[in-house]
Design a protein around this motif. Structure first.
Motif, PDB file in Angstrom:
ATOM      1  N   GLN A  50       0.826  -1.210   0.000  1.00  0.00           N
ATOM      2  CA  GLN A  50       0.000   0.000   0.000  1.00  0.00           C
ATOM      3  C   GLN A  50       0.860   1.259   0.000  1.00  0.00           C
ATOM      4  O   GLN A  50       1.068   1.897   1.036  1.00  0.00           O
ATOM      5  CB  GLN A  50      -0.960  -0.023   1.186  1.00  0.00           C
ATOM      6  N   ARG A  51       1.327   1.605  -1.176  1.00  0.00           N
ATOM      7  CA  ARG A  51       2.175   2.789  -1.301  1.00  0.00           C
ATOM      8  C   ARG A  51       1.419   4.033  -0.837  1.00  0.00           C
ATOM      9  O   ARG A  51       0.263   4.256  -1.196  1.00  0.00           O
ATOM     10  CB  ARG A  51       2.608   2.979  -2.750  1.00  0.00           C
ATOM     11  N   GLY A  52       2.067   4.855  -0.030  1.00  0.00           N
ATOM     12  CA  GLY A  52       1.494   6.105   0.432  1.00  0.00           C
ATOM     13  C   GLY A  52       0.648   5.989   1.683  1.00  0.00           C
ATOM     14  O   GLY A  52       0.305   7.013   2.283  1.00  0.00           O
ATOM     15  N   LEU A  98      -5.974  -1.583   6.289  1.00  0.00           N
ATOM     16  CA  LEU A  98      -4.888  -2.412   5.798  1.00  0.00           C
ATOM     17  C   LEU A  98      -5.458  -3.398   4.779  1.00  0.00           C
ATOM     18  O   LEU A  98      -6.508  -4.005   5.016  1.00  0.00           O
ATOM     19  CB  LEU A  98      -4.250  -3.177   6.965  1.00  0.00           C
ATOM     20  N   ASP A  99      -4.785  -3.555   3.653  1.00  0.00           N
ATOM     21  CA  ASP A  99      -5.201  -4.548   2.659  1.00  0.00           C
ATOM     22  C   ASP A  99      -4.788  -5.922   3.185  1.00  0.00           C
ATOM     23  O   ASP A  99      -3.696  -6.408   2.905  1.00  0.00           O
ATOM     24  CB  ASP A  99      -4.544  -4.258   1.309  1.00  0.00           C
ATOM     25  N   TYR A 100      -5.684  -6.508   3.971  1.00  0.00           N
ATOM     26  CA  TYR A 100      -5.305  -7.731   4.679  1.00  0.00           C
ATOM     27  C   TYR A 100      -5.033  -8.890   3.727  1.00  0.00           C
ATOM     28  O   TYR A 100      -4.134  -9.703   3.984  1.00  0.00           O
ATOM     29  CB  TYR A 100      -6.383  -8.137   5.691  1.00  0.00           C
ATOM     30  N   GLU A 101      -5.781  -8.981   2.637  1.00  0.00           N
ATOM     31  CA  GLU A 101      -5.545 -10.078   1.697  1.00  0.00           C
ATOM     32  C   GLU A 101      -4.118 -10.037   1.154  1.00  0.00           C
ATOM     33  O   GLU A 101      -3.425 -11.048   1.092  1.00  0.00           O
ATOM     34  CB  GLU A 101      -6.545 -10.028   0.535  1.00  0.00           C
ATOM     35  N   ALA A 102      -3.669  -8.833   0.762  1.00  0.00           N
ATOM     36  CA  ALA A 102      -2.318  -8.682   0.233  1.00  0.00           C
ATOM     37  C   ALA A 102      -1.277  -8.910   1.329  1.00  0.00           C
ATOM     38  O   ALA A 102      -0.241  -9.550   1.099  1.00  0.00           O
ATOM     39  CB  ALA A 102      -2.144  -7.295  -0.381  1.00  0.00           C
ATOM     40  N   PRO A 107       4.627 -13.606   1.022  1.00  0.00           N
ATOM     41  CA  PRO A 107       5.359 -14.720   1.647  1.00  0.00           C
ATOM     42  C   PRO A 107       6.503 -14.312   2.568  1.00  0.00           C
ATOM     43  O   PRO A 107       7.082 -15.164   3.255  1.00  0.00           O
ATOM     44  CB  PRO A 107       5.898 -15.500   0.441  1.00  0.00           C
ATOM     45  N   VAL A 108       6.843 -13.023   2.606  1.00  0.00           N
ATOM     46  CA  VAL A 108       7.965 -12.575   3.446  1.00  0.00           C
ATOM     47  C   VAL A 108       7.619 -12.781   4.919  1.00  0.00           C
ATOM     48  O   VAL A 108       6.598 -12.273   5.391  1.00  0.00           O
ATOM     49  CB  VAL A 108       8.287 -11.088   3.189  1.00  0.00           C
ATOM     50  N   PRO A 109       8.428 -13.520   5.682  1.00  0.00           N
ATOM     51  CA  PRO A 109       8.169 -13.663   7.120  1.00  0.00           C
ATOM     52  C   PRO A 109       8.143 -12.300   7.809  1.00  0.00           C
ATOM     53  O   PRO A 109       8.964 -11.427   7.514  1.00  0.00           O
ATOM     54  CB  PRO A 109       9.352 -14.511   7.611  1.00  0.00           C
ATOM     55  N   PHE A 110       7.192 -12.143   8.724  1.00  0.00           N
ATOM     56  CA  PHE A 110       6.991 -10.867   9.417  1.00  0.00           C
ATOM     57  C   PHE A 110       6.946 -11.123  10.915  1.00  0.00           C
ATOM     58  O   PHE A 110       6.150 -11.934  11.390  1.00  0.00           O
ATOM     59  CB  PHE A 110       5.685 -10.227   8.941  1.00  0.00           C
TER      60      PHE A 110
END
Length: 279
Positions: A50-52, A98-102, A107-110
């Motif tokens: 989510q840019r911006g 927040l775009d929860y689906e995206a 796949p990046v571990p958070f």
């Protein structure tokens, strides 16, 4: 694996907001993300693509009294209304969700670090602890002990992750990172001084003596960890990026002009981050 560690810093997080927008503009992601406090919130928007969005939170929403104000403090006991930030604004149907689906599909571990108020030790949450519209670990990681009462996650109280593990480079290495990009929101040669207003803080945290003990030693831990990251940098295993000037910004100060400057510094330094991440 190359990872990013974002140490947060309240309103100074506008710096890394700019950097993440640069990385999104160039479609660059690391192999791992570890966020502390506001750094974890910035990372969530970044991983959601989510840019911006982070910029809007700093430049627009943070100026609202519902976000942070003495009115909140009088009503709720917390200067920052974390539920307003991460539910009313960020939840499904919120003003800027927040775009929860995206976020969930990335796949990046958070990893999000918070401080257990009862033990004074860090607790590391993962994406699995963040179901849709339940962003309590991020709220806990942002829960500044001088500005908020502890935030409950599954009934257990937590404070800001920076209290116990302000620059959690070792966690990233333990999780398999061989190279780390560490993002500070103070100049790289800043030396954190001992805690001020000790009597007042001791009174505020009298119910949480272990957290108080960790807070008393936070400056020592921060300074040691930054020095250790600089050593890894000399070895070619790390890159430490930080603004040259924080424009007089403090953790809770809302100054739109200064934050715009910090955002610009971060966007500019995004080129260095991108080069390191794509080597």
């Amino acid at each position: 694996m190359t990872g990013i560690i974002d140490v947060g810093g309240g309103m100074r997080g506008a710096y890394t907001a700019g950097m993440y927008d640069y990385l999104l503009d160039h479609h660059i992601f690391p192999g791992y993300c570890l966020g502390v406090s506001a750094g974890s919130a910035n990372m969530a928007s970044y991983l959601a693509g989510q840019r911006g969005r982070n910029r809007r939170f700093y430049m627009q929403y943070a100026a609202r009294k519902e976000y942070m104000s003495f009115s909140n403090l009088m009503k709720t006991g917390s200067y920052i209304d974390l539920d307003y930030v991460y539910d009313a604004l960020s939840g499904t149907g919120g003003e800027d969700p927040l775009d929860y689906e995206a976020f969930a599909a990335n796949p990046v571990p958070f990893v999000v670090v918070a401080t257990d108020a009862l033990t004074g030790q860090p607790r590391y949450f993962t994406r699995a602890d963040l179901p849709r519209d339940h962003y309590d670990p991020i709220k806990a990681s942002c829960c500044l002990p001088m500005a908020c009462k502890p935030y409950l996650v599954n009934g257990r109280p937590y404070f800001d992750g920076g209290v116990s593990d302000p620059v959690p480079y070792q966690k990233a290495l333990d999780d398999g990172c061989t190279r780390i990009l560490v993002l500070l929101t103070r100049p790289r040669d800043f030396v954190r001084p001992p805690l001020k207003h000790e009597k007042a803080m001791a009174a505020l945290l009298r119910a949480y003596p272990k957290a108080w003990q960790a807070l008393q030693h936070r400056h020592e831990v921060y300074n040691r960890q930054v020095a250790q990251v600089k050593e890894l940098e000399r070895q070619g295993r790390a890159l430490l990026l930080a603004p040259l000037d924080i424009e007089g910004m403090s953790t809770l100060r809302h100054n739109e002009f200064a934050m715009e400057r910090l955002y610009g510094y971060g966007y500019q330094d995004g080129a260095k981050a991108a080069a390191f991440l794509t080597e």
